[in-house]
Scaffold this active site. Structure first.
Site, mmCIF file in Angstrom:
data_model
loop_
_atom_site.group_PDB
_atom_site.id
_atom_site.type_symbol
_atom_site.label_atom_id
_atom_site.label_comp_id
_atom_site.label_asym_id
_atom_site.label_seq_id
_atom_site.Cartn_x
_atom_site.Cartn_y
_atom_site.Cartn_z
ATOM 1 N N TRP A 20 32.486 28.918 42.341
ATOM 2 C CA TRP A 20 33.412 28.507 43.385
ATOM 3 C C TRP A 20 34.231 29.655 43.954
ATOM 4 C CZ3 TRP A 20 31.340 24.577 45.052
ATOM 5 C CH2 TRP A 20 31.073 23.424 44.331
ATOM 6 N N HIS A 25 38.091 27.519 43.050
ATOM 7 C CA HIS A 25 38.771 27.193 41.793
ATOM 8 C C HIS A 25 40.219 26.787 42.029
ATOM 9 C CE1 HIS A 25 36.030 27.689 38.475
ATOM 10 N NE2 HIS A 25 35.541 28.785 39.009
ATOM 11 N N ASP A 64 37.570 33.982 34.655
ATOM 12 C CA ASP A 64 36.686 34.947 35.307
ATOM 13 C C ASP A 64 37.246 36.359 35.246
ATOM 14 O OD1 ASP A 64 34.545 33.373 36.064
ATOM 15 O OD2 ASP A 64 35.391 32.853 38.016
ATOM 16 N N ARG A 67 36.797 39.520 31.821
ATOM 17 C CA ARG A 67 35.930 40.689 31.637
ATOM 18 C C ARG A 67 36.660 41.984 31.926
ATOM 19 N NH1 ARG A 67 30.989 38.805 35.174
ATOM 20 N NH2 ARG A 67 32.775 37.993 36.339
ATOM 21 N N HIS A 81 30.413 29.446 30.831
ATOM 22 C CA HIS A 81 30.598 29.103 32.246
ATOM 23 C C HIS A 81 29.459 28.267 32.823
ATOM 24 C CE1 HIS A 81 33.966 32.038 33.105
ATOM 25 N NE2 HIS A 81 33.491 32.549 31.970
ATOM 26 N N HIS A 135 39.414 26.083 34.350
ATOM 27 C CA HIS A 135 38.323 26.850 34.942
ATOM 28 C C HIS A 135 36.958 26.201 34.714
ATOM 29 C CE1 HIS A 135 36.567 30.518 36.626
ATOM 30 N NE2 HIS A 135 35.588 30.303 35.768
ATOM 31 N N ASP A 139 33.772 24.983 36.995
ATOM 32 C CA ASP A 139 32.429 25.562 36.864
ATOM 33 C C ASP A 139 31.336 24.503 36.771
ATOM 34 O OD1 ASP A 139 33.225 28.209 36.939
ATOM 35 O OD2 ASP A 139 33.059 28.548 34.779
ATOM 36 N N HIS A 145 25.594 26.126 38.443
ATOM 37 C CA HIS A 145 26.002 26.405 37.068
ATOM 38 C C HIS A 145 25.365 25.428 36.095
ATOM 39 C CE1 HIS A 145 29.276 29.581 36.896
ATOM 40 N NE2 HIS A 145 28.759 29.645 38.103
ATOM 41 N N HIS A 174 23.425 31.759 44.694
ATOM 42 C CA HIS A 174 24.578 31.408 43.864
ATOM 43 C C HIS A 174 25.879 31.717 44.598
ATOM 44 C CE1 HIS A 174 26.150 30.594 39.714
ATOM 45 N NE2 HIS A 174 27.216 31.155 40.264
ATOM 46 N N ASP A 178 28.992 29.445 45.613
ATOM 47 C CA ASP A 178 30.307 29.798 45.076
ATOM 48 C C ASP A 178 31.350 29.851 46.183
ATOM 49 O OD1 ASP A 178 29.491 30.055 42.471
ATOM 50 O OD2 ASP A 178 29.633 32.238 42.407
#
Length: 270
Positions: A20, A25, A64, A67, A81, A135, A139, A145, A174, A178
């Site tokens: 998304w 989100h 997200d 990372r 996710h 989140h 997802d 997803h 994707h 998103d």
């Protein structure tokens, strides 16, 4: 503000783990916030006190960002996710087959909701669980997803994504789902929120029903991901594709917001 949001959306298009994008989100979280009970709202306020933006929308993309901000947790949670269930024809959920070791979005939603609802857990643990739940429920409603492992949920399918100004840009299927179709509308967050609020309310989970029905949500997303035409015949995404599939994006965002509110209202009922 619009320029910063657009830049954030473009950054999200480059990353295969996002669903998304930033705006999507945030919209799911905004919709859920509209439907919180007073008890759930008080609990959310307590849990998010001290956050930079202590709102559901403010923490909606936290998972997200791990990372970059917490690489260890980001790596451990990377498989949470998504759930690649399309190869099995979106069949009834079988954990050993569809979610080995519990590492998929279906089980992550259930595990983190259980932590959130457990008053014996520490405040920090429940705060983290809340951010994961916000989140991951977003997802699981992004169809890709719950798509095919063989193309990494459409990440290896290259397309040209139409933009709101009439142009296009390179990306993959994707990223189109998103953010591309959402961004194509050319609406800011309040305007898109109002557009989604005008859609019918989804009520399909009994009050105080836990654990969340995440297997059914993933299965529904999978059925969308495998519909004829979702994978375009060529790389160019035309106006007909946008007109056909954008309403499905909106429906999934609206559905995700209601499901998130239902889960929070049940988990934070007292």
């Amino acid at each position: 503000m619009k320029r910063l949001l657009a830049a954030a959306l473009l950054c999200c298009l480059a990353s295969p783990a996002f669903a998304w994008g930033v705006l999507g989100h945030r919209l799911v979280a905004d919709l859920a916030n509209d439907e919180l009970t007073p008890a759930a709202r008080r609990a959310v306020d307590t849990l998010l006190a001290g956050e930079k933006d202590p709102t559901l929308a403010g923490v909606a993309t936290w998972a997200d960002e791990l990372r970059a901000n917490d690489p260890d947790l980001g790596k451990r949670s990377s498989k949470w996710h998504y759930a690649d269930i399309a190869e099995n024809g979106c069949a009834d959920y079988e954990p050993p087959r569809d979610c080995p070791n519990g590492d998929c979005v279906i089980e992550a939603i259930r595990t983190q909701t259980a932590i959130l609802a457990d008053r014996s857990q520490s405040l920090d643990a429940r705060r983290q669980a809340l951010k994961f739940v916000v989140h991951f429920i977003g997802d699981v409603h992004q169809p890709l997803h719950a798509g095919f492992a063989r193309d990494k949920g459409g990440n290896t399918v290259q397309v040209r994504i139409p933009t709101a100004d009439g142009g296009d840009k390179g990306g993959n299927l994707h990223s189109l789902w998103d953010s591309g179709l959402i961004d194509r509308a050319g609406l800011d967050e309040p305007a898109y929120h109002a557009r989604l609020r005008a859609l019918p309310l989804v009520v399909d989970m009994p009050a105080h029903a836990l654990p969340p029905d995440s297997p059914a949500w993933a299965q529904q997303s999978c059925r969308i991901a495998t519909r004829p035409g979702l994978y375009p015949p060529g790389a160019d995404i035309d106006a007909a594709y946008v007109a056909t599939w954008t309403p499905l994006v909106d429906e999934q965002l609206r559905r995700a917001g209601t499901h998130l509110a239902q889960v929070l209202n049940a988990a934070l009922a007292r």
